[in-house]
Enzyme design. Structure first.
Site, PDB file in Angstrom:
ATOM      1  N   PHE A 167      -0.050  -0.819  34.501  1.00 22.23           N
ATOM      2  CA  PHE A 167      -0.901   0.083  33.915  1.00 22.23           C
ATOM      3  C   PHE A 167      -0.640   1.263  33.065  1.00 22.23           C
ATOM      4  O   PHE A 167       0.298   1.858  33.591  1.00 22.23           O
ATOM      5  CB  PHE A 167      -2.173   0.597  34.948  1.00 22.23           C
ATOM      6  CG  PHE A 167      -2.908  -0.798  35.673  1.00 22.23           C
ATOM      7  CD1 PHE A 167      -4.055  -1.319  35.239  1.00 22.23           C
ATOM      8  CD2 PHE A 167      -2.200  -1.152  36.834  1.00 22.23           C
ATOM      9  CE1 PHE A 167      -4.700  -2.334  36.189  1.00 22.23           C
ATOM     10  CE2 PHE A 167      -2.769  -2.166  37.509  1.00 22.23           C
ATOM     11  CZ  PHE A 167      -4.059  -2.834  37.112  1.00 22.23           C
ATOM     12  N   ASP A 168      -1.411   1.480  31.975  1.00 22.64           N
ATOM     13  CA  ASP A 168      -1.235   2.932  31.385  1.00 22.64           C
ATOM     14  C   ASP A 168      -1.973   3.876  32.117  1.00 22.64           C
ATOM     15  O   ASP A 168      -3.174   3.180  32.852  1.00 22.64           O
ATOM     16  CB  ASP A 168      -1.630   2.699  29.876  1.00 22.64           C
ATOM     17  CG  ASP A 168      -1.835   4.109  29.231  1.00 22.64           C
ATOM     18  OD1 ASP A 168      -0.827   4.957  29.196  1.00 22.64           O
ATOM     19  OD2 ASP A 168      -2.903   4.388  28.809  1.00 22.64           O
ATOM     20  N   LYS A 169      -1.758   4.853  32.196  1.00 18.62           N
ATOM     21  CA  LYS A 169      -2.728   5.897  32.965  1.00 18.62           C
ATOM     22  C   LYS A 169      -3.669   6.365  32.187  1.00 18.62           C
ATOM     23  O   LYS A 169      -4.952   6.046  32.403  1.00 18.62           O
ATOM     24  CB  LYS A 169      -1.780   7.298  33.396  1.00 18.62           C
ATOM     25  CG  LYS A 169      -2.551   8.123  34.235  1.00 18.62           C
ATOM     26  CD  LYS A 169      -1.944   9.278  34.616  1.00 18.62           C
ATOM     27  CE  LYS A 169      -1.677  10.400  33.446  1.00 18.62           C
ATOM     28  NZ  LYS A 169      -2.867  11.024  33.023  1.00 18.62           N
ATOM     29  N   THR A 170      -3.728   6.978  31.242  1.00 19.75           N
ATOM     30  CA  THR A 170      -4.574   7.919  30.303  1.00 19.75           C
ATOM     31  C   THR A 170      -5.678   6.854  29.629  1.00 19.75           C
ATOM     32  O   THR A 170      -5.101   5.906  28.995  1.00 19.75           O
ATOM     33  CB  THR A 170      -4.037   8.861  29.222  1.00 19.75           C
ATOM     34  OG1 THR A 170      -3.267   9.785  30.007  1.00 19.75           O
ATOM     35  CG2 THR A 170      -5.211   9.750  28.623  1.00 19.75           C
ATOM     36  N   VAL A 190      -1.847  -3.508  31.185  1.00 20.80           N
ATOM     37  CA  VAL A 190      -3.270  -2.907  30.990  1.00 20.80           C
ATOM     38  C   VAL A 190      -3.218  -1.892  30.087  1.00 20.80           C
ATOM     39  O   VAL A 190      -2.621  -0.724  30.641  1.00 20.80           O
ATOM     40  CB  VAL A 190      -3.957  -2.960  32.008  1.00 20.80           C
ATOM     41  CG1 VAL A 190      -5.512  -2.614  31.961  1.00 20.80           C
ATOM     42  CG2 VAL A 190      -3.922  -4.442  32.856  1.00 20.80           C
TER      43      VAL A 190
END
Length: 690
Positions: free
Chosen positions: A372-375, A566
């Site tokens: 996953f990307d965070k922001t 994602v």
């Protein structure tokens, strides 16, 4: 490769130009004048319209539906004549000739479309499964039992009609999308409203949309406010509030207020146009099972005919041979995968999950890892300035104004947060020149000839600036950018992002589904990433990643896992493309997201990700059930028929029944995920029965 004019993807997964023949990697030539694929996975050209092995017509410009209706008239007419023969035989025994004539006419009417299709196949030098059905009907006619021939032809024709309607699922989806967009729009010219064709609208035009009307194009609101139902694209049942500056999308519905809009996208460039293209891409793709069926279809029919001849040679029982030919037509096997895929894709689309290629749906069931990307993915992505720390004699307002001057033209979340706070503080931002943005690092420019640099600590140090460590910011889990003026760091700005409410529940659901590894990559500092990872119990994280670093991390995970990536589809396009499966969040209105990812989620609801995996695994289970039942029916029926234990009429009835069972079993997928939309609408979800 020559220049493309609307490149298409053929069934083997290779792109081919619109107006030229190509040999793809599988060795097949493809002539593209809008080639389409029916539900059974076979390609059809728009001109010439050949049939596929299971008898489906091409699905171009509504022809699949029209031809299905034509066959329905043949079925009704021939069925009534056949029924009339039974009535005459029962009530008027003296009218035996009339009953026989009615049965003959009914059988001929019912047989005509089937025999015509078989003859067309033979004319093209192809031997498909239509020939089995046609031979069975001709054998019944030759035996002189016209009532039996009529019953066989009726059930087989009904089966073909059902298959044709099933095959046109994507076409009907596109027709429903087209209905969402009105043909006319209320254009405002010099304050005067006039109705124009939507096709005449251009980017920049002003239009007016009243309550209850659908938006004809993508646009931005310039006057008024309203509530908009976006369920047709995002799958969200809860309407969204829109005001001046908000984007609206073609095909969504204006509910409460009249608004004036400035057109931003028209025609195929709209979000709805992109969704239509994704549906066509999914329809044009095929699963490996369908490819295997297609590969061996040409061998199947000659083999069955040879076995039928052997049966007749040893038994001389024509009824057994007819039953064998009828039961051997493997429509149930051919439809086992496509019907389930059509139902699964429809269920996904209802939830705002758009799948480009049906092979991606199958791949989702095999995923063992997520990155996953965070922001903007695990967090809201709406950063807020929570601290302004200055060095020396600089004031906080001066620090904010200096940073805001060079961040005015950037769309990065930190830039938007700075711009928002500056606007709230009423600061007038000076004009910056020679602006340069280093993606994921920072931005620089000149204000009144003085160089201003705003960016991350490592980037500032690379430029020779003395950046002090901020342990207190790290301890508080803030994201920090530094501000330098004329070669001197004058302070830093701290940001904080909120974790999405559904992030933890989504990760729990994925682990329940058997996903063994969940990781996070971010360009943020280690302390921020560590805080988020600890709260969500992420297995591993990588901080301070540039786009190329995210790609390298994904490649490392791919060595041991089937991995889905994602992200928001804009900053994460390279990583999305690097994963086995790319899932773009919040893709509504984003061309980059739709183009870079395998799956586009039109909403930011993370629960859709777990639902995608669940839907994929459920569809694979139903496909396996369908294939098992179809093969048992076909091969078991062939054995029973060969030994003389099945009549032709029962073979026709069972043939039609098996097709219906496959379709109804696949239809169980359509309501998958309904509980999400019910929860959004405030309704109590019903428990799904397995």
């Amino acid at each position: 490769m020559a220049e493309h004019k609307h490149a298409h993807t053929c069934s083997c997964g290779h792109d081919h130009e619109h107006e030229h023949n190509h040999a793809c990697a599988c060795g097949h030539d493809h002539e593209h004048e809008h080639k389409h694929t029916c539900a059974c996975g076979h390609d059809h050209e728009e001109h010439g319209k050949p049939n596929c092995p299971c008898g489906h017509d091409s699905l171009t410009e509504g022809t699949g539906h029209d031809r299905g209706m034509g066959k329905l008239f043949f079925a009704l007419g021939g069925g009534l004549l056949t029924l009339n023969s039974f009535i005459l035989q029962s009530l008027l025994p003296s009218q035996a000739y009339a009953a026989e004539l009615s049965a003959l006419c009914g059988a001929v009417v019912l047989a005509l479309p089937i025999i015509f299709t078989a003859v067309k196949d033979l004319w093209r030098g192809k031997v498909y499964m239509n020939e089995l059905v046609a031979l069975a009907i001709l054998a019944s006619l030759a035996s002189g039992d016209f009532q039996v021939a009529g019953i066989i032809a009726f059930f087989l024709l009904v089966t073909i009609i059902i298959e044709t309607r099933t095959a046109s699922g994507a076409q009907r989806s596109i027709e429903e999308l087209i209905k969402l967009t009105p043909n006319t729009a209320h254009q405002v010219i010099d304050g005067v409203e006039q109705d124009v064709q939507v096709t005449d609208l251009k980017v920049g035009d002003i239009i007016r949309v009243r309550p209850g009307e659908n938006f004809p194009v993508d646009a931005v609101i310039v006057a008024g406010e309203s509530t908009v139902n976006q369920a047709s694209i995002t799958g969200e049942s809860v309407p969204v509030e829109k005001s001046v500056g908000s984007d609206v999308f073609a095909g969504t519905q204006n509910l409460t207020g009249a608004v004036e809009l400035q057109v931003t996208k028209v025609g195929e460039d709209t979000t709805l146009g992109k969704v239509k293209d994704m549906i066509l891409q999914a329809e044009a793709s095929r699963t490996p099972v369908v490819r295997i069926i297609d590969r061996y279809a040409g061998f199947y029919t000659p083999t069955v005919l040879m076995i039928a001849w052997v049966c007749w040679w040893f038994t001389e029982d024509m009824d057994s041979v007819i039953a064998f030919l009828v039961i051997s037509c493997p429509c149930a096997v051919v439809l086992a995968t496509p019907t389930a895929v059509v139902a699964a894709v429809a269920a996904a689309a209802r939830l705002g999950i758009f799948i480009k290629n049906v092979s991606h749906l199958e791949l989702a069931s095999k995923l063992t890892a997520f990155v996953f990307d965070k922001t903007g993915t695990l967090t809201d992505g709406l950063l807020s300035v929570v601290r302004l720390q200055v060095f020396g004699e600089v004031s906080q307002a001066e620090l904010l104004q200096t940073a805001g001057a060079v961040e005015q033209s950037s769309n990065h979340p930190t830039a938007r947060a700075i711009q928002k706070l500056a606007a709230e503080a009423g600061l007038e931002l000076p004009q910056a020149e020679e602006l340069t943005e280093a993606h994921g690092k920072g931005v620089s420019g000149k204000v009144n000839g003085v160089e201003i640099i705003v960016g991350r600590a490592n980037w500032m140090r690379e430029r020779g600036l003395d950046v002090p460590a901020q342990d207190d910011a790290e301890a508080e889990g803030m994201s920090v950018v530094y501000v330098a003026r004329d070669g001197v760091v004058i302070g830093w700005i701290g940001f904080r992002d909120k974790i999405r409410n559904e992030s933890a529940a989504m990760l729990t659901d994925l682990r329940k589904l058997g996903v063994r590894y969940c990781a996070m990559v971010t360009g943020d500092r280690k302390s921020v990433a560590e805080t988020v990872a600890a709260q969500l119990q992420i297995d591993e994280f990588e901080s301070e990643c540039l786009p190329e670093g995210k790609v390298a991390f994904v490649e490392k995970v791919k060595e041991t896992h089937r991995v889905a990536v994602v992200g928001d589809g804009v900053n994460d396009a390279p990583a999305l493309a690097a994963g086995d499966l790319g899932i773009a969040m919040g893709a509504i209105g984003s061309d980059v997201a739709i183009n870079s990812a395998s799956v586009a989620l039109m909403t930011n609801d993370l629960r859709r990700i777990a639902m995608l995996v669940y839907l994929s695994r459920k569809s694979q289970m139903i496909i396996n059930q369908n294939l098992l039942f179809g093969m048992l029916f076909v091969f078991g029926g062939m054995i029973v028929s060969a030994v003389g234990l099945m009549t032709p009429v029962w073979a026709a009835v069972l043939h039609a029944g098996s097709t219906l069972i496959i379709i109804f079993n696949s239809a169980r997928l359509v309501r998958t995920g309904e509980e999400l939309t019910l929860e959004e609408g405030g309704e109590e979800p019903e428990q799904e029965e397995e």
